[in-house]
Design a protein around this motif. Sequence first.
Motif, PDB file in Angstrom:
ATOM      1  N   PHE A  23      44.583  -2.450  -5.151  1.00 24.30           N
ATOM      2  CA  PHE A  23      45.829  -2.944  -5.725  1.00 24.30           C
ATOM      3  C   PHE A  23      45.496  -3.835  -6.913  1.00 24.30           C
ATOM      4  O   PHE A  23      44.555  -4.632  -6.849  1.00 24.30           O
ATOM      5  CB  PHE A  23      46.628  -3.765  -4.705  1.00 24.30           C
ATOM      6  CG  PHE A  23      47.212  -2.977  -3.572  1.00 24.30           C
ATOM      7  CD1 PHE A  23      48.558  -2.658  -3.552  1.00 24.30           C
ATOM      8  CD2 PHE A  23      46.414  -2.571  -2.502  1.00 24.30           C
ATOM      9  CE1 PHE A  23      49.112  -1.943  -2.499  1.00 24.30           C
ATOM     10  CE2 PHE A  23      46.948  -1.860  -1.438  1.00 24.30           C
ATOM     11  CZ  PHE A  23      48.299  -1.545  -1.441  1.00 24.30           C
ATOM     12  N   SER A  36      48.750   0.785  -7.128  1.00 23.07           N
ATOM     13  CA  SER A  36      47.865   1.028  -5.994  1.00 23.07           C
ATOM     14  C   SER A  36      47.281   2.428  -6.117  1.00 23.07           C
ATOM     15  O   SER A  36      47.952   3.355  -6.579  1.00 23.07           O
ATOM     16  CB  SER A  36      48.643   0.893  -4.681  1.00 23.07           C
ATOM     17  OG  SER A  36      47.837   1.247  -3.575  1.00 23.07           O
ATOM     18  N   VAL A  60      47.954  -8.555  -0.395  1.00 25.64           N
ATOM     19  CA  VAL A  60      48.629  -7.444   0.257  1.00 25.64           C
ATOM     20  C   VAL A  60      48.569  -7.690   1.753  1.00 25.64           C
ATOM     21  O   VAL A  60      47.493  -7.788   2.332  1.00 25.64           O
ATOM     22  CB  VAL A  60      47.963  -6.104  -0.095  1.00 25.64           C
ATOM     23  CG1 VAL A  60      48.700  -4.945   0.586  1.00 25.64           C
ATOM     24  CG2 VAL A  60      47.928  -5.906  -1.604  1.00 25.64           C
ATOM     25  N   LEU A  74      53.941  -7.528  -0.318  1.00 28.14           N
ATOM     26  CA  LEU A  74      53.083  -8.148  -1.316  1.00 28.14           C
ATOM     27  C   LEU A  74      53.472  -9.617  -1.426  1.00 28.14           C
ATOM     28  O   LEU A  74      54.657  -9.946  -1.515  1.00 28.14           O
ATOM     29  CB  LEU A  74      53.262  -7.491  -2.690  1.00 28.14           C
ATOM     30  CG  LEU A  74      53.051  -5.984  -2.809  1.00 28.14           C
ATOM     31  CD1 LEU A  74      53.367  -5.546  -4.243  1.00 28.14           C
ATOM     32  CD2 LEU A  74      51.637  -5.591  -2.427  1.00 28.14           C
TER      33      LEU A  74
END
Length: 220
Positions: A23, A36, A60, A74
């Motif tokens: 990410f 991602s 994350v 997130l």
Amino acid sequence: RTLVSPANGRQLGALTLANGRVFWSDYDETTSRVHSMNPDGTGLITVFSGTFSKVRRLVVGSYRTGVLERFDTLYLLLNDRRLLRFDYTTPGPPAPLTLASNVTDFAVRDESAGSGQFRTLFTSVYAVVSESTLVSISARTGAITTIPRNPPLEGRLAAVTVDAQNVYVIEQPLLCSGFFCVPARYIVRRQARPSNGTDNNQNFETIHIGPDSDLRAFNL
């Protein structure tokens, strides 16, 4: 080899690995995005896009809403020091939830309260606010609880991290003369604060005094 590069006019922000995927964030003058992909560069998707400042830290994770319910999310700390929660796998998805403002650092932990079969499961976000206050935030609702300090804070509060049994903070006392102040030796303190909600009112104890420095964040 290069797996991906930002589009023209965009700059890179935070980067992390989670759930077997990479990410990262990029941004321009008006928009931040989080992408991602698989570690081999396949499966690229954009999981977040909004009119926000640069993402300076990206976690994350997830948060609990009960025994069986958990939402992927997130946690985004922006350059303007807003801390957001964004449920990136929820259909829709909903708008980001602002958990706190003027945040310097944060850490996330699953916790519980109650006894026996009646225990409540939830997720808390510990955050440093205004470089002076340590708070616990409900990741689900955004409700904020200030954690009392004993002994009182010396100087500014710089960073926080957690494990299953403790909360750790870094403080940096200031030596002042008139209107001029300089950082003194930083102090690492620990509070016993078990994630099962027992005996969470203990004093902070000093576990390390370091050299003069300007620390911002640390991790276990």
